[in-house]
Design a protein around this motif. Structure first.
Motif, mmCIF file in Angstrom:
data_model
loop_
_atom_site.group_PDB
_atom_site.id
_atom_site.type_symbol
_atom_site.label_atom_id
_atom_site.label_comp_id
_atom_site.label_asym_id
_atom_site.label_seq_id
_atom_site.Cartn_x
_atom_site.Cartn_y
_atom_site.Cartn_z
ATOM 1 N N GLY A 1 12.876 8.673 3.533
ATOM 2 C CA GLY A 1 12.101 8.463 4.887
ATOM 3 C C GLY A 1 10.844 8.623 4.761
ATOM 4 O O GLY A 1 9.685 8.082 5.601
ATOM 5 N N THR A 2 10.139 9.226 3.452
ATOM 6 C CA THR A 2 8.769 9.101 3.287
ATOM 7 C C THR A 2 8.095 7.902 2.964
ATOM 8 O O THR A 2 8.762 6.998 2.023
ATOM 9 N N SER B 1 0.927 -1.117 0.171
ATOM 10 C CA SER B 1 0.072 0.182 0.181
ATOM 11 C C SER B 1 0.887 1.162 -0.244
ATOM 12 O O SER B 1 0.367 2.335 -0.364
ATOM 13 N N HIS B 2 2.138 1.257 0.435
ATOM 14 C CA HIS B 2 2.958 2.229 0.506
ATOM 15 C C HIS B 2 4.453 1.823 -0.264
ATOM 16 O O HIS B 2 4.925 0.548 -0.088
ATOM 17 N N TRP B 3 5.308 2.885 -0.655
ATOM 18 C CA TRP B 3 6.600 2.694 -0.961
ATOM 19 C C TRP B 3 7.566 3.484 -0.098
ATOM 20 O O TRP B 3 7.565 4.484 -0.125
ATOM 21 N N PRO C 1 18.081 12.339 -3.255
ATOM 22 C CA PRO C 1 16.692 12.833 -2.973
ATOM 23 C C PRO C 1 16.763 13.626 -1.821
ATOM 24 O O PRO C 1 17.586 13.292 -0.893
ATOM 25 N N THR C 2 15.820 14.619 -1.639
ATOM 26 C CA THR C 2 16.025 15.280 -0.528
ATOM 27 C C THR C 2 14.202 15.947 -0.444
ATOM 28 O O THR C 2 13.562 15.825 -1.028
ATOM 29 N N LYS C 3 13.969 16.137 1.038
ATOM 30 C CA LYS C 3 12.681 16.866 1.338
ATOM 31 C C LYS C 3 12.866 18.063 1.627
ATOM 32 O O LYS C 3 11.999 18.714 2.016
#
Length: 840
Positions: free
Chosen positions: A738-739, A731-733, A827-829
Motif C-alpha cells: 500500500g506504500t 513519480s511514485h511506484w 511483503p510487509t510493513k
C-alpha cells in the motif's frame, strides 16, 4: 634557362605521369593529384597542358599566394620563350598581365571567385587547377566550392584538377567522390636535419643570427633560406646579420607578401656572381617557389597566425608553432636543386608534439568577405556550398550580422542592391559600404567625400605604411603617389569618378570631422569613448588603448579603424584611428544612435526600474528614468534579471526538478510525444513563452518566487501527454503493502526507488519503466530507513548478497522479518509481533 636547367626541368617526375593525367582528365571531370615537392606539378604540368588538344578552352590555375602566382607565370612564360601576358599571364590583386592571346591564367587572392561570380559559366575556360590546396587558404576553399557548383549546374564539360603536396587530413575524396586520383613521385635531394634550440632565457632572434653565421661559415657553398614568422622579425634579423657578415660576400634579402613585386623578384633571383644570398622569408616561401641556389634552411619554427575574435570582430595575431607538415615543406626547400641541410631551432623531442597539419583558415579566420561571396552567389549559409571543411559557426554568425548592419544583406541574408554594388568594388565590405555612402553624400553637393573615402580605403587596405602614430590623418599624403595612390584611383575608377586631381584636392581640404564621419560609417562598432586614464570602450563592448606617447591620447571620442589584439593582453592596441566630435551624433551620424528601454532590478531599493537610453552599441550617450513602468516594461526587467541571475533565482523545488528530469528522460528515450525542452538553456531562451503569461500583476521578487512553477511547466504539455508521462515515467511506484514509494530521477538517466527491504519481499525483479526501456534501481532500506543495498537485479540480490545482509541485520533488528526465502515471501510493513497479532 640554361641547358642544364632545361635538362633537369624535362626530367621532373610529373613528366612520366603526363599520359595518365591526360587520360584521367579525358575520362573524368575531376582529378585529385598528389605530387610532393619537386614533382613539377606547378610548372611542368600546366606547361604541357597548353599543348594538349584534349583541353577545350583556356586554363585557370589558382595559386594561394601572390608571389607564387607571379613567379610561376614568369617561369612558364620564359620556358615557352615568351613574355608574360602572351600565352601565359597572371591576375593578382592590383595587377593583371593577360591579353586576348592568353591561354593559361595564374590567379590568386579571390580573383577566381570574382571571375566565377561575374560569369558563372566561365565562358571560354576548359580547366581549373587548384595548386597547393593543402595550405587551406579560405579563398582557395571558397574558390573550389564555387567551381564545383559551376561544374554541377552550368558546365558539365568543365574539368577541375585539385593538386596537393600531401593529402593527409584533407577530405578531398569525400568532397569529390567521383574524381580520378593519381600520385606522382617527388624530386628532391637528401636534406640532413639538425636541431639547435635556444635556451629558455635567450633571445631567439639573437640565437638565430648566431646559428646562421655559423652555418654559412661551416657550409661554404650555396645560399641560405631562413623562415621567420613576420616582417618585424625579418627586419630585426636583417639588421643583426648585416652587423656580422661581409656585405661583399653575402646579399641579405627579405621576402614577405607586403614587399613590392620588384623586391620579391630580387629575393627569388639567383645571387650575383661570387656572392651568396641569405633570404629571410615568412611562410610565403614554403611551397610553389624555387629560390635559386638554396642549400641551407634555418627554420625558426614559428608562424604568425591571425585568429578572428567574434566578440570584437578583429583578428588577433599570435605567435604559434608551425605544423609537422609545414616543417617538412620548409626543410624540403634545401633539397630542391642539390643535397642540403636544415637547422631547426626547436628541440627534437618537441617535433612529434607539433600538429600534423595546419588548421584550415575557415575555422579561425574572418569570414566577412566569404559570406558576402555566398550572398552574392545566392545562398544564405556557407554550409550550403560544397566546402572541404565546415566554417566556424561563431565567426560566420558575426559576419552575417555585420553585413546586415551595413545593409548589404536583408534579414533573410539575401543580398541587397546596396550589397551588390559593394561586392563590385572588390574591397572589404566595410570599406565598400563607406565608399558607396560617400558617393551618396556627394550627390547632394560638391564631389569631396568619395575621393576622401577612396584615400581612407586605400590606406586601410595597404600593408606597407610607415608607422607615424595612430592618427590616420598623418598618412593621407601617402595617397599622393605610389601603391596607395594607385589603389585610391582604382576605387574612383570603379565608381565612375576616376580623376586624380580629386584625390589631391580631398587630401588638401580634408577635415577631421569628415574623416570621422566616413570611418564611423565603415566601423560603427568601433566608435570609442574614453574611459580611465588611457583606455577606450568600443561600441562593440571591447576595450582598446593608445600607445602612451600617441598624439590622440586624451581625446574623449575616437573612431578606431584598425586595432590589434595579442594573446595575453586585456586591451587591443589602436593602430589607426581619428578623433571624433560627439556633435556628429546629432548630425551625419544620427542614424547610428539607437534608443532603447533598459530594465532591471535595483538591489538597494528592492524594486524594478526602467531607463530610456540613447546608445551606440554598448556606449551610453545619455539616459533618463521612465516615469511609470507598464506591464511590458516590468516583464522585460524580470526576463533580464532571470537571465543575469540564472534560474536559481526562481527557487525551483524538488517537485519541479523531478518533472524536468522526467521530461528530459522521455525525450532521450524517444518516447512518443512532442516533449518540451525544459533545460536551463531552453527555459532561459523562452521566458516570454512559458513565464510571460503568468506575470500579470507581479511587482516584487516574492510574488515571482511564489508562482506555481510545477503547474507552469506541466502545462507546456497537453493533458494526454501529461497522462502518458505519469504512466511511462511515474513519480511514485505502488508497493503491494500500500506504500506509494517515491521514484527519484537523476541526471544520468537512472531511476531510483527507495523502500524498506521488507516491503520489497516477493518481488521477482525490479520494476521496468518507459515501456520496458528503463529498469528501476532499487535502494533497499533498513527498518530505520538507512541504505542496505543498491540493485537493479532483485533476483540476483535475493539469491546472493541478501544472505550477508540478513546475517548482519537480523541481530540488529530482531523484531522485523528476515525470511530465508525472500523471493517467495509476502511483503510487509509490520513487525513480526504485529503480523502475528493479525494472524499473518
Amino acid at each position: 634557362m640554361n641547358q642544364v636547367a632545361t635538362q633537369e626541368f624535362n626530367q621532373v617526375p610529373i613528366q612520366t605521369l603526363l599520359p595518365e593525367i591526360k587520360q584521367t582528365l579525358a575520362d573524368n571531370a575531376q582529378l585529385i593529384l598528389q605530387a610532393p615537392t619537386g614533382a613539377g606539378k606547378s610548372t611542368a604540368l600546366p606547361l604541357a597542358m597548353l599543348d594538349w588538344p584534349e583541353i577545350q578552352g583556356k586554363i585557370l590555375m589558382l595559386e594561394p599566394r601572390r608571389i607564387a602566382a607571379r613567379s610561376v607565370a614568369h617561369f612558364i612564360a620564359a620556358r615557352r620563350g615568351e613574355g608574360v601576358g602572351q600565352s601565359v599571364g597572371f591576375r593578382v590583386r592590383g595587377e593583371s598581365r593577360v591579353s586576348d592571346k592568353t591561354r593559361l591564367e595564374v590567379v590568386t587572392e579571390g580573383v577566381l571567385t570574382r571571375m566565377i561570380q561575374q560569369d558563372p559559366e566561365l565562358s571560354g575556360y576548359g580547366l581549373i587547377i587548384f595548386d597547393e590546396i593543402h595550405e587551406r587558404h579560405l579563398t582557395t576553399d571558397l574558390g573550389l566550392a564555387l567551381a564545383l557548383e559551376v561544374q554541377a549546374s552550368f558546365r558539365e564539360d568543365l574539368k577541375i584538377l585539385a593538386m596537393s603536396a600531401t593529402l593527409d587530413g584533407l577530405p578531398l575524396t569525400a568532397l569529390m567522390p567521383e574524381a580520378g586520383s593519381l600520385v606522382s613521385e617527388g624530386r628532391s635531394f637528401p636534406v640532413s636535419l639538425s636541431y639547435r634550440p635556444s635556451t629558455a632565457h635567450q633571445d631567439w632572434l639573437q640565437h638565430m643570427a648566431r646559428v646562421i653565421v655559423e652555418a654559412v661559415a661551416e657550409h661554404r657553398e650555396g645560399s641560405l633560406l631562413a623562415f621567420l614568422p613576420g616582417q618585424r622579425e625579418i627586419t630585426r634579423l636583417q639588421t643583426l646579420l648585416t652587423e656580422r657578415l661581409d656585405p661583399k660576400q653575402f646579399l641579405i634579402t627579405p621576402l614577405y607578401g607586403a614587399l613590392p613585386p620588384a623586391q620579391q623578384d630580387s629575393a627569388i633571383a639567383p645571387p650575383p656572381p661570387g656572392m651568396r644570398k641569405l633570404v629571410l622569408s615568412t611562410n610565403v616561401a614554403e611551397s610553389s617557389l624555387t629560390i635559386q641556389d638554396i642549400r641551407l634552411v634555418v627554420d625558426a619554427g614559428y608562424k604568425r597566425q591571425a585568429s578572428f575574435n567574434p566578440r570584437t570582430s578583429v583578428s588577433r595575431l599570435s605567435l604559434k608553432r608551425i605544423s609537422q607538415s609545414s616543417a617538412a615543406q620548409r626543410s624540403g626547400r634545401a633539397g630542391r636543386l642539390s643535397e642540403g641541410h636544415c637547422i631547426r631551432l626547436w628541440p627534437q623531442q618537441e617535433h612529434e608534439r607539433l600538429l600534423k597539419a595546419d588548421e584550415p583558415e575557415i575555422l579561425h579566420g574572418d569570414l566577412t568577405n566569404a559570406v558576402l561571396d555566398a550572398a552574392f552567389w545566392g545562398v544564405n549559409a556557407l554550409d550550403a556550398l560544397p566546402l572541404i571543411s565546415p566554417p566556424s559557426e561563431a565567426n560566420e554568425t558575426v559576419a552575417w550580422e555585420l553585413l546586415q548592419a551595413l545593409a548589404l544583406v536583408d534579414g533573410g541574408r539575401r543580398i541587397t542592391a546596396h550589397g551588390r554594388a559593394a561586392y563590385g568594388l572588390g574591397c572589404h565590405p566595410r570599406l565598400a559600404h563607406m565608399l558607396l555612402a560617400a558617393k551618396e553624400m556627394d550627390s547632394l553637393g560638391e564631389a569631396y567625400y568619395l575621393p576622401l573615402a577612396a584615400v581612407l580605403a586605400a590606406l586601410l587596405e595597404s600593408r606597407a605604411l610607415a608607422r607615424r602614430g595612430a592618427d590616420i590623418s598623418r598618412y593621407l599624403n601617402d595617397a599622393r603617389s605610389g601603391e596607395v595612390a594607385k589603389l585610391a584611383l582604382q576605387y574612383l575608377t570603379r565608381m565612375d569618378a576616376g580623376r586624380g586631381n580629386l584625390i589631391a584636392k580631398a587630401i588638401s581640404e580634408s577635415r577631421d570631422q569628415d574623416i570621422a564621419t566616413l570611418l564611423a560609417l565603415a566601423f560603427p562598432d568601433r566608435i570609442a569613448k574614453a574611459r580611465g586614464a588611457k583606455g577606450y570602450q568600443l561600441a562593440c563592448g571591447a576595450g582598446v588603448a593608445l600607445n602612451d606617447d600617441d598624439a590622440l591620447q586624451g581625446e574623449p571620442w575616437l573612431v578606431v579603424a584598425d586595432f590589434q589584439e595579442s594573446a595575453g593582453q586585456s586591451s587591443g592596441r589602436i593602430r589607426l584611428a581619428t578623433k571624433l566630435d560627439a556633435a556628429l551624433f546629432e548630425g551625419p551620424l544620427t542614424s547610428l544612435v539607437k534608443s532603447r528601454v533598459e530594465t532591471g532590478w535595483d538591489e538597494e531599493k528592492a524594486r524594478f526600474y526602467g531607463l530610456t537610453q540613447q546608445r551606440i552599441g554598448a556606449i551610453i550617450l545619455n539616459e533618463r528614468p521612465l516615469d511609470t513602468l507598464d506591464e511590458e516594461t516590468i516583464r522585460q526587467a524580470i526576463y533580464r534579471l532571470i537571465r543575469n541571475k540564472g534560474l536559481s533565482l526562481l527557487g525551483f523545488d524538488d517537485k519541479v526538478e523531478q518533472l524536468r528530469l522526467r521530461v528530459a528522460l522521455a525525450s532521450k528515450l524517444a518516447l512518443a510525444g512532442d516533449w518540451p525542452d525544459l533545460s536551463d538553456q531552453a527555459l532561459l531562451a523562452t521566458l516570454p513563452v512559458w513565464l510571460g503569461p503568468y506575470l500579470d500583476g507581479v511587482r516584487r521578487l516574492s510574488q515571482l518566487k511564489g508562482l506555481d512553477f510545477y503547474t507552469l511547466l506541466l502545462n507546456r504539455m497537453e493533458w494526454g501527454l501529461q497522462q502518458f508521462l505519469n504512466e511511462a515515467l511515474p513519480s511514485h511506484w505502488p508497493m503491494k503493502t500500500g506504500t506509494r514509494a517515491a521514484i527519484r530521477y537523476e541526471g544520468c538517466g537512472r531511476a531510483l526507488l527507495s523502500v524498506r527491504l521488507q516491503e520489497a519481499l516477493g518481488m521477482a525483479e525490479s520494476p521496468r519503466l518507459a515501456q520496458g526501456q528503463l529498469v528501476v534501481t532499487m535502494e533497499l532500506l533498513s527498518p530505520a530507513m538507512r541504505p542496505l543495498a543498491l540493485t537493479a537485479d532483485l533476483a540476483n540480490f535475493w539469491a546472493g548478497p541478501y544472505v550477508e545482509v540478513k546475517k548482519e541485520m537480523k541481530g540488529r533488528y530482531p523484531k522485523h522479518l528476515w525470511p530465508d526465502d525472500p523471493a517467495n515471501t509476502l511483503p510487509t510493513k509490520l513487525t513480526k509481533k504485529k503480523m502475528s497479532a493479525k494472524g499473518l
